[in-house]
Design a protein around this motif. Structure first.
Motif, PDB file in Angstrom:
ATOM      1  N   SER A   1     -91.429  46.216 -26.080  1.00 30.07           N
ATOM      2  CA  SER A   1     -92.457  47.024 -26.744  1.00 30.07           C
ATOM      3  C   SER A   1     -92.317  48.494 -26.361  1.00 30.07           C
ATOM      4  N   ALA A   2     -92.050  48.773 -25.071  1.00 29.86           N
ATOM      5  CA  ALA A   2     -91.904  50.161 -24.624  1.00 29.86           C
ATOM      6  C   ALA A   2     -90.670  50.817 -25.231  1.00 29.86           C
ATOM      7  N   LYS A   3     -89.626  50.021 -25.498  1.00 30.89           N
ATOM      8  CA  LYS A   3     -88.401  50.569 -26.068  1.00 30.89           C
ATOM      9  C   LYS A   3     -88.582  51.023 -27.518  1.00 30.89           C
ATOM     10  N   THR A   4     -89.592  50.495 -28.200  1.00 31.94           N
ATOM     11  CA  THR A   4     -89.811  50.871 -29.600  1.00 31.94           C
ATOM     12  C   THR A   4     -90.534  52.214 -29.740  1.00 31.94           C
ATOM     13  N   ILE A   5     -91.033  52.754 -28.631  1.00 25.26           N
ATOM     14  CA  ILE A   5     -91.765  54.020 -28.676  1.00 25.26           C
ATOM     15  C   ILE A   5     -90.782  55.181 -28.852  1.00 25.26           C
ATOM     16  N   LYS A   6     -91.124  56.079 -29.743  1.00 27.54           N
ATOM     17  CA  LYS A   6     -90.323  57.291 -29.938  1.00 27.54           C
ATOM     18  C   LYS A   6     -90.989  58.431 -29.173  1.00 27.54           C
ATOM     19  N   GLU A   7     -90.184  59.141 -28.418  1.00 31.74           N
ATOM     20  CA  GLU A   7     -90.728  60.209 -27.574  1.00 31.74           C
ATOM     21  C   GLU A   7     -89.773  61.386 -27.536  1.00 31.74           C
ATOM     22  N   VAL A   8     -90.340  62.570 -27.636  1.00 30.60           N
ATOM     23  CA  VAL A   8     -89.569  63.809 -27.558  1.00 30.60           C
ATOM     24  C   VAL A   8     -90.202  64.690 -26.482  1.00 30.60           C
TER      25      VAL A   8
ATOM     26  N   TYR B   1     -98.368  81.460 -23.376  1.00 25.45           N
ATOM     27  CA  TYR B   1     -98.058  81.125 -21.983  1.00 25.45           C
ATOM     28  C   TYR B   1     -99.109  81.730 -21.055  1.00 25.45           C
ATOM     29  N   ASN B   2     -99.903  80.854 -20.419  1.00 31.31           N
ATOM     30  CA  ASN B   2    -100.946  81.319 -19.488  1.00 31.31           C
ATOM     31  C   ASN B   2    -100.859  80.674 -18.110  1.00 31.31           C
ATOM     32  N   PHE B   3    -100.361  79.443 -18.054  1.00 33.00           N
ATOM     33  CA  PHE B   3    -100.404  78.661 -16.811  1.00 33.00           C
ATOM     34  C   PHE B   3     -99.133  78.914 -15.996  1.00 33.00           C
ATOM     35  N   PRO B   4     -99.214  79.603 -14.855  1.00 32.47           N
ATOM     36  CA  PRO B   4     -98.014  79.898 -14.058  1.00 32.47           C
ATOM     37  C   PRO B   4     -97.573  78.691 -13.236  1.00 32.47           C
ATOM     38  N   VAL B   5     -96.257  78.475 -13.171  1.00 30.25           N
ATOM     39  CA  VAL B   5     -95.718  77.353 -12.390  1.00 30.25           C
ATOM     40  C   VAL B   5     -94.660  77.790 -11.384  1.00 30.25           C
ATOM     41  N   ASN B   6     -94.145  79.000 -11.519  1.00 33.61           N
ATOM     42  CA  ASN B   6     -93.075  79.438 -10.618  1.00 33.61           C
ATOM     43  C   ASN B   6     -93.545  79.569  -9.183  1.00 33.61           C
ATOM     44  N   ARG B   7     -94.817  79.898  -8.979  1.00 32.27           N
ATOM     45  CA  ARG B   7     -95.306  80.121  -7.617  1.00 32.27           C
ATOM     46  C   ARG B   7     -95.306  78.835  -6.795  1.00 32.27           C
ATOM     47  N   PHE B   8     -95.382  77.670  -7.440  1.00 30.25           N
ATOM     48  CA  PHE B   8     -95.272  76.411  -6.688  1.00 30.25           C
ATOM     49  C   PHE B   8     -93.992  75.658  -7.061  1.00 30.25           C
ATOM     50  N   ARG B   9     -93.033  76.375  -7.679  1.00 32.38           N
ATOM     51  CA  ARG B   9     -91.723  75.823  -8.037  1.00 32.38           C
ATOM     52  C   ARG B   9     -91.859  74.601  -8.933  1.00 32.38           C
ATOM     53  N   GLY B  10     -92.758  74.684  -9.877  1.00 32.79           N
ATOM     54  CA  GLY B  10     -92.964  73.586 -10.800  1.00 32.79           C
ATOM     55  C   GLY B  10     -92.314  73.843 -12.150  1.00 32.79           C
ATOM     56  N   GLU B  11     -92.534  72.917 -13.058  1.00 34.15           N
ATOM     57  CA  GLU B  11     -92.014  73.025 -14.416  1.00 34.15           C
ATOM     58  C   GLU B  11     -93.060  72.529 -15.390  1.00 34.15           C
ATOM     59  N   LYS B  12     -92.898  72.949 -16.672  1.00 37.59           N
ATOM     60  CA  LYS B  12     -93.824  72.547 -17.731  1.00 37.59           C
ATOM     61  C   LYS B  12     -93.036  72.006 -18.915  1.00 37.59           C
ATOM     62  N   ALA B  13     -93.648  71.059 -19.609  1.00 33.67           N
ATOM     63  CA  ALA B  13     -93.003  70.485 -20.787  1.00 33.67           C
ATOM     64  C   ALA B  13     -94.064  70.037 -21.776  1.00 33.67           C
ATOM     65  N   VAL B  14     -93.649  69.926 -23.040  1.00 34.69           N
ATOM     66  CA  VAL B  14     -94.489  69.358 -24.091  1.00 34.69           C
ATOM     67  C   VAL B  14     -93.863  68.040 -24.518  1.00 34.69           C
ATOM     68  N   VAL B  15     -94.685  67.034 -24.698  1.00 39.91           N
ATOM     69  CA  VAL B  15     -94.200  65.701 -25.063  1.00 39.91           C
ATOM     70  C   VAL B  15     -94.885  65.250 -26.350  1.00 39.91           C
ATOM     71  N   LEU B  16     -94.083  64.817 -27.320  1.00 37.59           N
ATOM     72  CA  LEU B  16     -94.586  64.162 -28.523  1.00 37.59           C
ATOM     73  C   LEU B  16     -94.230  62.684 -28.419  1.00 37.59           C
ATOM     74  N   SER B  17     -95.196  61.815 -28.629  1.00 34.92           N
ATOM     75  CA  SER B  17     -94.946  60.395 -28.414  1.00 34.92           C
ATOM     76  C   SER B  17     -95.810  59.547 -29.324  1.00 34.92           C
ATOM     77  N   THR B  18     -95.261  58.384 -29.687  1.00 36.90           N
ATOM     78  CA  THR B  18     -96.044  57.356 -30.363  1.00 36.90           C
ATOM     79  C   THR B  18     -96.522  56.357 -29.317  1.00 36.90           C
ATOM     80  N   LEU B  19     -97.387  55.451 -29.727  1.00 35.31           N
ATOM     81  CA  LEU B  19     -97.894  54.420 -28.828  1.00 35.31           C
ATOM     82  C   LEU B  19     -97.740  53.048 -29.473  1.00 35.31           C
TER      83      LEU B  19
END
Length: 344
Positions: free
Chosen positions: A56-63, A281-299
């Protein structure tokens, strides 16, 4: 002496089957065959459920689109706190190879952001969030009051660090025609959070309810102006605010941001083609060495794309079967030895 003996006998329970615990009882006597059958059936069940969940999890499309480096100029701008009032936008084009049918959900994903720190989790005021007392900031250190001593609403480290990037998805029919994909910001929270744990103060004018308080230091606007399009989505019942306040257990997590409104060109979902994310772009992540991403997904009926639950069932089933075959081997060995001694 006789009287004392009679007094002791009078305190004894009645000579009945109930009080003397003499009722017939069923004593569970498990044979080797029953135990082995139970382990075998448990293994079959866990393996079957695990395989179904994995399929079931394999049928999910995610970007997933990581925009930490792609918006590097904005990230550098946000490193300087003096630029908090300067807007910075970046556009990230991408191609969707397959149609994402059905309900499509947009998430923001953070890497290296620890919402599970003990002091961070405690830095909030529940009496404030349910609308009882907006000036109750006792448990909100270090974000209790402003430098002028004015109570902060909502107070605390969780609220102050709220994710505040604006993400807009566009469908590019061609180089000149760009269609904004309709996304809904309502219905993204748990029902208990929206209607039980978070409530606005009982005032007709929301701005008056927060009189005598100030916004968190990292917020560009007060809590009663979070949603300019929907007045009913302001204050402590703002959906984005509620989603952020439910802290994550791990440093890498994603949270629901929007869901697709299936109208016009998108009645069947997101068609394959060229898209772009337009991000403020408002949320800073470099100060804690983090990263940001956007995810599109079905369920699916089993939830998101996580393989953990399916793998947990498969591993449990495999271990149960290993125990079954081990006990079966021991049982047959003892049975052979018993038969051998009886034949002597």
């Amino acid at each position: 002496m006789k009287r004392i003996s009679q007094d002791c006998q009078s305190g004894l329970p009645d000579n009945s089957a109930v009080k003397q615990q003499q009722l017939p009882a069923y004593r569970l006597q498990l044979s080797a065959n029953k135990i082995l059958s139970g382990f075998f059936a448990t293994g079959v069940f866990c393996l079957g459920v695990g395989v179904i969940l994995l399929l079931s999890a394999k049928t999910i499309k995610e970007v997933e689109i990581n925009y930490t480096e792609k918006c590097a100029n904005c990230a550098k701008l946000r490193e300087n706190a003096a630029n908090f009032d300067k807007e910075c936008n970046c556009s990230i084009p991408f191609f969707l190879p397959e149609t994402m049918k059905g309900n499509v959900y947009m998430y923001y994903k953070l890497y290296g952001f620890y919402q599970n720190l003990y002091r961070y989790i405690l830095s909030r005021s529940n009496s404030q969030l349910v609308g009882t007392d907006v000036k109750d900031v006792r448990n909100c250190a270090p974000f209790k009051t402003s430098h002028n001593g004015i109570p902060i609403a909502p107070c605390g480290a969780i609220a102050n660090s709220m994710f505040n990037d604006t993400i807009i998805l566009s469908y590019n029919l061609n180089s000149s025609i760009h269609i904004k994909v309709p996304m809904i910001r309502s219905g993204i929270t748990w029902w208990t959070d929206k209607y039980v744990k978070f409530q606005n103060p009982s005032f007709q004018n929301l701005s008056s309810a927060f009189a005598g308080t100030t916004k968190p230091p990292n917020w560009p606007k007060p809590v009663y102006e979070l949603d300019e399009e929907d007045p009913g989505n302001n204050g402590f019942i703002n959906d984005d605010f509620i989603v952020w306040m439910r802290t994550a257990a791990f440093p890498t997590f994603k949270k629901l941001y929007r869901r697709l409104h299936r109208i016009e060109h998108f009645t069947e979902g997101l068609p394959a083609g060229s898209y772009s994310f337009n991000i403020t772009y408002n949320f800073p992540v470099n100060r804690f060495r983090g990263e940001k991403a956007v995810v599109l997904s079905t369920l699916t009926w089993s939830g998101g794309s996580s393989l953990f639950l399916g793998l947990a069932y498969v591993v449990t089933g495999a271990v149960t079967w290993l125990a079954f075959f081990s006990m079966l081997a021991v049982h047959l060995r003892l049975k052979e030895r018993k038969t051998f001694f009886l034949q002597q």
